[in-house]
Each structure stands twice: as structure tokens, then as C-alpha cells.
Design an enzyme around this catalytic site. Structure first.
Site, mmCIF file in Angstrom:
data_model
loop_
_atom_site.group_PDB
_atom_site.id
_atom_site.type_symbol
_atom_site.label_atom_id
_atom_site.label_comp_id
_atom_site.label_asym_id
_atom_site.label_seq_id
_atom_site.Cartn_x
_atom_site.Cartn_y
_atom_site.Cartn_z
ATOM 1 C CB THR A 40 22.636 -1.720 -17.258
ATOM 2 O OG1 THR A 40 22.685 -3.049 -16.721
ATOM 3 C CG2 THR A 40 24.044 -1.221 -17.500
ATOM 4 C CG HIS A 43 23.302 0.589 -12.379
ATOM 5 N ND1 HIS A 43 23.296 0.715 -11.010
ATOM 6 C CD2 HIS A 43 22.997 -0.708 -12.638
ATOM 7 C CE1 HIS A 43 22.993 -0.469 -10.464
ATOM 8 N NE2 HIS A 43 22.803 -1.355 -11.432
ATOM 9 C CB CYS A 105 35.915 -8.575 -25.851
ATOM 10 S SG CYS A 105 37.234 -7.556 -26.551
HETATM 11 N N1 LIG Z 1 24.988 -9.676 -15.733
HETATM 12 C C1 LIG Z 1 24.494 -9.010 -16.757
HETATM 13 O O1 LIG Z 1 24.916 -9.177 -17.897
HETATM 14 C C2 LIG Z 1 23.339 -8.084 -16.541
HETATM 15 C C3 LIG Z 1 22.460 -7.815 -17.579
HETATM 16 C C4 LIG Z 1 21.347 -6.997 -17.342
HETATM 17 C C5 LIG Z 1 21.177 -6.438 -16.092
HETATM 18 N N2 LIG Z 1 22.110 -6.682 -15.115
HETATM 19 C C6 LIG Z 1 21.942 -6.155 -13.763
HETATM 20 O O2 LIG Z 1 21.019 -7.005 -13.110
HETATM 21 C C7 LIG Z 1 20.319 -6.254 -12.103
HETATM 22 C C8 LIG Z 1 18.818 -6.461 -12.278
HETATM 23 O O3 LIG Z 1 18.343 -5.865 -13.484
HETATM 24 P P1 LIG Z 1 16.828 -5.390 -13.573
HETATM 25 O O4 LIG Z 1 16.674 -4.706 -14.883
HETATM 26 O O5 LIG Z 1 15.923 -6.516 -13.231
HETATM 27 O O6 LIG Z 1 16.882 -4.289 -12.397
HETATM 28 P P2 LIG Z 1 15.816 -3.753 -11.359
HETATM 29 O O7 LIG Z 1 16.507 -2.666 -10.615
HETATM 30 O O8 LIG Z 1 14.537 -3.466 -12.062
HETATM 31 O O9 LIG Z 1 15.540 -5.011 -10.374
HETATM 32 C C9 LIG Z 1 16.138 -5.185 -9.132
HETATM 33 C C10 LIG Z 1 15.047 -5.680 -8.175
HETATM 34 O O10 LIG Z 1 15.653 -6.072 -6.929
HETATM 35 C C11 LIG Z 1 14.714 -5.733 -5.899
HETATM 36 N N3 LIG Z 1 15.440 -5.677 -4.626
HETATM 37 C C12 LIG Z 1 16.187 -4.667 -4.113
HETATM 38 N N4 LIG Z 1 16.711 -5.032 -2.928
HETATM 39 C C13 LIG Z 1 16.294 -6.286 -2.672
HETATM 40 C C14 LIG Z 1 16.500 -7.202 -1.627
HETATM 41 N N5 LIG Z 1 17.273 -6.892 -0.576
HETATM 42 N N6 LIG Z 1 15.924 -8.420 -1.707
HETATM 43 C C15 LIG Z 1 15.146 -8.746 -2.765
HETATM 44 N N7 LIG Z 1 14.907 -7.913 -3.802
HETATM 45 C C16 LIG Z 1 15.477 -6.706 -3.749
HETATM 46 C C17 LIG Z 1 14.118 -4.407 -6.356
HETATM 47 O O11 LIG Z 1 12.875 -4.170 -5.719
HETATM 48 C C18 LIG Z 1 13.997 -4.617 -7.857
HETATM 49 O O12 LIG Z 1 12.714 -5.103 -8.219
HETATM 50 C C19 LIG Z 1 20.780 -4.817 -12.264
HETATM 51 O O13 LIG Z 1 21.835 -4.590 -11.322
HETATM 52 C C20 LIG Z 1 21.343 -4.773 -13.664
HETATM 53 O O14 LIG Z 1 22.318 -3.769 -13.835
HETATM 54 C C21 LIG Z 1 23.164 -7.497 -15.311
HETATM 55 ZN ZN LIG Z 2 38.783 -9.147 -27.032
#
Ligand SMILES: NC(=O)c1ccc[n+]([C@@H]2O[C@H](COP(=O)([O-])OP(=O)(O)OC[C@H]3O[C@@H](n4cnc5c(N)ncnc54)[C@H](O)[C@@H]3O)[C@@H](O)[C@H]2O)c1
Ligand SMILES: [Zn+2]
Length: 347
Positions: A40, A43, A105
Site C-alpha cells: 500500500t 501504491h 468505519c
Molecule cells: N486488504 C488489506 O487490508 C490489505 C492490507 C495490506 C496490503 N494489501 C494489499 O495486498 C496486496 C499485496 O501486498 P504486498 O505487500 O504483499 O504487495 P506486493 O506488491 O509486494 O506483492 C504482490 C505480489 O504479487 C505478485 N504478482 C503480480 N502479478 C501476479 C500474477 N499475475 N500472478 C501471481 N503473482 C503475481 C508480485 O510478483 C508480488 O510479489 C497489495 O495490493 C496491498 O496493497 C491489502
Molecule cells: Zn465509523
């Protein structure tokens, strides 16, 4: 004089001197020790979240550190206590909060995105956000509690049960942590990841991996599950192709748990949702019980947090960490070290 690192515009960070504030009623002042950089934050660094983040902004929401001072009315915390922070401030009055879902929230302040984060040597946060760390847990490993809490929450949202077959699409830090938590819950797990370095590390941690660029993943899942398909798929890649893989591998009544942030709407094969009676479950953040469970999993070694840390850079070199992650290089988790006071820029 303490320093802080701020995001100013896409691909740009600045190091500044920060004046010491005073913790107000119900607040504490922390000395962050280690701060993790997550997908994130990347991003944000790309400028994808400029509509939400008001620059200049101090980033950082995965951290460990110590209490420095407590504000008026704060009880139960003393200087020196080792802590991490559940970086959420909710209003308590919106429909989501009233329904008991404070972590989503409708006016959530995600500390480190919507308000100043931990990439600084002094940080004031609400005492209510503190999570106590066991003294035996090294602070660098403790910086991985927050992403582990994400994984704990996601595995619970997807209701993963013992013996189920789970495919994790995207083996970045969050995907690996989900895989480890699901495995600890007794599930069989496969990780689909593009990066050879990340697949190799996952392999060292005892996870089986596939390469979506070389392997026919749906066919391998079919063989693995005797033609049934997976019970659960986690979409943790953030890529359009990852969404497709996650949908393609699911069996009848399979659950797709969406974890990644997709900045744009994606195409989804809805026919398959109809045909196989699939369920889509969104998963965002965590609550206090997820965090407390995460502390226990990191502390007892179920999550080998130290193995996921590729590199630790001093606070003033935080930009090098963003660029290393940016390049999709051979790294997993990079931490920023805020403790070194020899790193202060000349006053
Ligand atoms: N839901 C939530 O609360 C929450 C919390 C933390 C992070 N996130 C999100 O989760 C995601 C993952 O976080 P991260 O820190 O591990 O990010 P990251 O970018 O390090 O990991 C993403 C991985 O996906 C791989 N990837 C890309 N395309 C692919 C494909 N087609 N097939 C297989 N693998 C592929 C990349 O090589 C990379 O290793 C991010 O989008 C982040 O923003 C969400
Ligand atoms: Zn609230």
C-alpha cells in the site's frame, strides 16, 4: 532534533527535521524502532492514492517501537514499554461502527495513510491504538505483526478450515503470511507467484509454489485436488491476471477472498461464479483480536518473521528501500530503522 521522512509527490520523498510535539489527553509519544514498507505504501509512492493522501505526508503503518511519554489520563503504559500500533481511528458513530465493524468505519482514519505515520523518530498516537509486545520478541521481527494481523483477518474472513485446499495468488509479504497462517490452520496451501526470488523464499519456508508464467496453474490445481478445484483462493497480487487465476482455480462453492488493492475495476468471469456457485469475500484490515493473535504467531515462531526481512535501511535512506521494492528486485520485506540517532541530518 528528530527527523521524519515525508512523501511529497509521486516517486518523491523528503527528509525533514520534525519538532517534538506533546502527547495530548489519551495520547502517547512513541519512538518508532522499525517500520515496514508495504504494497500500500508503494501504491502511495506511485501517486495512485494522491486523492486520499494529503502531501507532504509521513507514511508508515507497520511498526514496532517504545513508549517515550504518556499524555494526561493514559493508564497502563510507561516509558520503555515495547509496542506496536493498530493504526486505526474510527468515529464510533457511523452505521459500520454501530454494527460492530469499527475497522471498516465509514470515516476511518488509517494512521499512516490518512494521518501522519511512523517513518519518524517521534510519533504521537492514541493510547487506544497500542498493542503490547512480549519483551522476548525482537523489535525488527515485531514490525511484521501488522501484516500478520492482515493475514489472520483474511484467513478468518475466508473461513479456512482444516484439510481445505487453498491457493494464494501473489506471494509478496502479505500473500506469504496468508499462506503461513492458512497452513497453521491445517489447510493445504499452494502459492502462485511471478518472482523467482519470492518463490524460492516461499519454498524455504516450506510452501509449495507455482509460476503463473510457466505453469498451467488451473491444470495443476485440478491434479492436486483430484479434479475438484480449490476450496479457497486469495487474490493478493493486485494484478488483472491474478484475479483471473484466482477465479479459474476454484471448485464448486469455492470462496474467493479479495485482499489486494485494485486501483481500477477488473474484468471477472461471472459465468464461472454462476456455474460453480462461487462466493466473493472482501477482506480489509483487522481488529484487535486479529492483532493479538498475530503477536502470538510471530512470538511463538509460527510466523518466521525474521526470514521475511530482506534488508534494513536507516531512516534517511528510506527512499532507497522504496526504489528497491519498486524495481521488483530480489526482496521480500524491507524495514526502515528509525533508531539510529547518528543518522540525523546536520542541524
Ligand atoms: N486488504 C488489506 O487490508 C490489505 C492490507 C495490506 C496490503 N494489501 C494489499 O495486498 C496486496 C499485496 O501486498 P504486498 O505487500 O504483499 O504487495 P506486493 O506488491 O509486494 O506483492 C504482490 C505480489 O504479487 C505478485 N504478482 C503480480 N502479478 C501476479 C500474477 N499475475 N500472478 C501471481 N503473482 C503475481 C508480485 O510478483 C508480488 O510479489 C497489495 O495490493 C496491498 O496493497 C491489502
Ligand atoms: Zn465509523
Amino acid at each position: 532534533m528528530t527527523i521524519a521522512v515525508r512523501y511529497t509527490a509521486a516517486f518523491t520523498l523528503e527528509t525533514v527535521h520534525a519538532g517534538a510535539g506533546c502527547p495530548g489527553p489519551g495520547e502517547v509519544e512513541l519512538a518508532p524502532a522499525y517500520v515496514g514498507i508495504c504494497g500500500t505504501d508503494l501504491h502511495i509512492f506511485h501517486g495512485d492514492m494522491d486523492a486520499r493522501v494529503s502531501a507532504p505526508a509521513v507514511l508508515g503503518h507497520e511498526m514496532s517501537g517504545r513508549v517515550v511519554r504518556v499524555g494526561p489520563g493514559v493508564e497502563g503504559w510507561s516509558p520503555g514499554d515495547a509496542v506496536t500500533v493498530m493504526p486505526l481511528r474510527w468515529d464510533g458513530t457511523c452505521p459500520a461502527c454501530r454494527a460492530g465493524h469499527q475497522h471498516v468505519c465509514q470515516h476511518l482514519d488509517f494512521i499512516g495513510i490518512d494521518s501522519p505515520g511512523a517513518m519518524q523518530q517521534r510519533w504521537i498516537v492514541p493510547a487506544a491504538a497500542l498493542i503490547r509486545l512480549p519483551g522476548s520478541l525482537p523489535l525488527d521481527q515485531a514490525a511484521l505483526v501488522e501484516p500478520t494481523a492482515v493475514a489472520v483477518h483474511d484467513v478468518a474472513r475466508a473461513a479456512v478450515r482444516e484439510g481445505e485446499r487453498v491457493v494464494v495468488v501473489g506471494g509478496g509479504p502479505v500473500g506469504i503470511l496468508i499462506a503461513l497462517v492458512a497452513q497453521a490452520a491445517g489447510a493445504g496451501v499452494r502459492v502462485v507467484e511471478l518472482s523467482a526470488h519470492r518463490r524460492a523464499l516461499a519454498g524455504e519456508l516450506g510452501l509449495e509454489t507455482w509460476d503463473p508464467a510457466a505453469d498451467d496453474v488451473p491444470r495443476l490445481v485440478s491434479e492436486w485436488t483430484s479434479d475438484a478445484g480449490a476450496d479457497v483462493a486469495f487474490e493478493v497480487s493486485g494484478a488483472a491476471a491474478g484475479v483471473q487465476t484466482a477465479v479459474d482455480v476454484l471448485g464448486v462453492r469455492g470462496r474467493l477472498c479479495l485482499v489486494a488493492i485494485h486501483p481500477h475495476p477488473r474484468e471477472v468471469n461471472l459465468h464461472r461464479f454462476f456455474w460453480r456457485e462461487l462466493t466473493l469475500v472482501g477482506a480489509r484490515l483487522y481488529d484487535r483480536s486479529d492483532f493479538e493473535r498475530a503477536v502470538a504467531l510471530v512470538a511463538d515462531g509460527t510466523i518466521p518473521a525474521g526470514r521475511l526481512i530482506s534488508k534494513i535501511v536507516p531512516l534517511i535512506e528510506a527512499h532507497t528501500a522504496f526504489h528497491a521494492l519498486e524495481g521488483g528486485g530480489d526482496v521480500m520485506k524491507i524495514l526502515v530503522d528509525c533508531t539510529d540517532d547518528t543518522q540525523g541530518v546536520a542541524a
